[in-house]
Design a protein around this motif. Structure first.
Motif, PDB file in Angstrom:
ATOM      1  N   HIS A 121      -7.890  -1.143  -1.082  1.00 27.06           N
ATOM      2  CA  HIS A 121      -7.877  -2.331  -1.948  1.00 27.06           C
ATOM      3  C   HIS A 121      -6.993  -2.115  -3.181  1.00 27.06           C
ATOM      4  N   VAL A 122      -7.100  -0.958  -3.808  1.00 27.29           N
ATOM      5  CA  VAL A 122      -6.317  -0.681  -5.008  1.00 27.29           C
ATOM      6  C   VAL A 122      -4.827  -0.597  -4.678  1.00 27.29           C
ATOM      7  N   ALA A 123      -4.464   0.118  -3.613  1.00 21.88           N
ATOM      8  CA  ALA A 123      -3.050   0.223  -3.230  1.00 21.88           C
ATOM      9  C   ALA A 123      -2.473  -1.156  -2.924  1.00 21.88           C
ATOM     10  N   CYS A 124      -3.235  -1.957  -2.216  1.00 20.90           N
ATOM     11  CA  CYS A 124      -2.792  -3.311  -1.871  1.00 20.90           C
ATOM     12  C   CYS A 124      -2.554  -4.127  -3.148  1.00 20.90           C
ATOM     13  N   ASN A 125      -3.471  -4.065  -4.091  1.00 18.82           N
ATOM     14  CA  ASN A 125      -3.348  -4.830  -5.334  1.00 18.82           C
ATOM     15  C   ASN A 125      -2.164  -4.344  -6.174  1.00 18.82           C
ATOM     16  N   ILE A 126      -1.966  -3.030  -6.238  1.00 22.40           N
ATOM     17  CA  ILE A 126      -0.830  -2.485  -6.991  1.00 22.40           C
ATOM     18  C   ILE A 126       0.476  -2.985  -6.380  1.00 22.40           C
TER      19      ILE A 126
ATOM     20  N   ILE B  90      -8.763   0.817   8.105  1.00 20.29           N
ATOM     21  CA  ILE B  90      -7.416   0.933   8.682  1.00 20.29           C
ATOM     22  C   ILE B  90      -7.025  -0.375   9.364  1.00 20.29           C
ATOM     23  N   GLN B  91      -7.916  -0.933  10.182  1.00 17.30           N
ATOM     24  CA  GLN B  91      -7.615  -2.189  10.876  1.00 17.30           C
ATOM     25  C   GLN B  91      -7.335  -3.324   9.894  1.00 17.30           C
ATOM     26  N   ASN B  92      -8.089  -3.367   8.789  1.00 15.76           N
ATOM     27  CA  ASN B  92      -7.929  -4.445   7.817  1.00 15.76           C
ATOM     28  C   ASN B  92      -6.695  -4.299   6.932  1.00 15.76           C
ATOM     29  N   PHE B  93      -6.167  -3.076   6.779  1.00 14.50           N
ATOM     30  CA  PHE B  93      -5.088  -2.866   5.812  1.00 14.50           C
ATOM     31  C   PHE B  93      -3.791  -2.299   6.381  1.00 14.50           C
ATOM     32  N   LYS B  94      -3.765  -1.867   7.632  1.00 14.76           N
ATOM     33  CA  LYS B  94      -2.567  -1.188   8.154  1.00 14.76           C
ATOM     34  C   LYS B  94      -1.323  -2.072   8.153  1.00 14.76           C
ATOM     35  N   ASP B  95      -1.495  -3.389   8.138  1.00 17.09           N
ATOM     36  CA  ASP B  95      -0.347  -4.292   8.094  1.00 17.09           C
ATOM     37  C   ASP B  95      -0.003  -4.721   6.670  1.00 17.09           C
ATOM     38  N   LYS B  96      -0.804  -4.275   5.685  1.00 14.35           N
ATOM     39  CA  LYS B  96      -0.577  -4.658   4.286  1.00 14.35           C
ATOM     40  C   LYS B  96      -0.051  -3.506   3.445  1.00 14.35           C
TER      41      LYS B  96
END
Length: 175
Positions: A100-105, A125-131
């Motif tokens: 969540h933090v990496a995505c927001n940054i 991983i499934q929720n963020f691997k494309d972000k």
């Protein structure tokens, strides 16, 4: 020299144990935890850790929006070249915070951020691997940590230099 910020949970920062989850947001201006082990790989990419930011898993879970906002603001104020969230190993709460933090940054600043965790964090991983880029690491106590730390540095350098990441992503990240 590349300036790196690490983002940790209470365990990796040395500020708490797995039962000590309510550690509030904090910062250290020197390398701690995995950043110390990463020293030899940081040298390879002419980088140094300028700060380690941290937050306890329980504190994060009770204050998600505030923690994400404050960590992003701290990163923006310190102006590193890159942010590494992890290694999270197989700690699910830490993996969720890191992603969540990496995505927001990445969304709210011009500073690239990545996360690193083990395959046991399948849902994150499934929720963020494309972000975001998520570098593969072993679970806690598993083999291959040095290789994973080196890969985190390689990915960080590639992001900072704005080079094509596709081959490296295929090799060392979840995709």
């Amino acid at each position: 020299m590349l300036k790196v910020i690490m983002i940790y949970d209470q365990i990796q920062s040395g500020e708490g144990t797995k039962d000590d989850k309510m550690v509030p947001l904090g910062a250290k201006k020197e390398p701690v935890g995995p950043a110390i082990m990463m020293g030899q790989f940081l040298k390879k990419i002419n980088a140094k850790v300028v700060a380690c930011l941290y937050c306890g898993n329980g504190y994060y879970n009770e204050n998600k929006d505030e923690v994400i906002r404050k960590l992003t603001a701290m990163v923006n104020k310190l102006k590193p070249d890159v942010v590494m969230c992890g290694p999270c190993f197989n700690y699910a709460d830490y993996a969720s915070m890191a992603a969540h933090v990496a995505c927001n940054i990445n969304e709210k600043t011009s500073i690239p951020a990545l996360a690193s965790m083990s395959q046991e964090n399948e849902e994150v991983i499934q929720n963020f691997k494309d972000k975001i880029l998520i570098v593969k690491t072993p679970k806690k106590g598993g083999t291959g940590l040095n290789e994973a730390l080196n890969n985190m540095c390689r990915v960080a350098q590639t992001l900072v230099e704005k080079k094509d990441i596709s081959k490296l992503k295929e090799e060392v990240c979840f995709h």
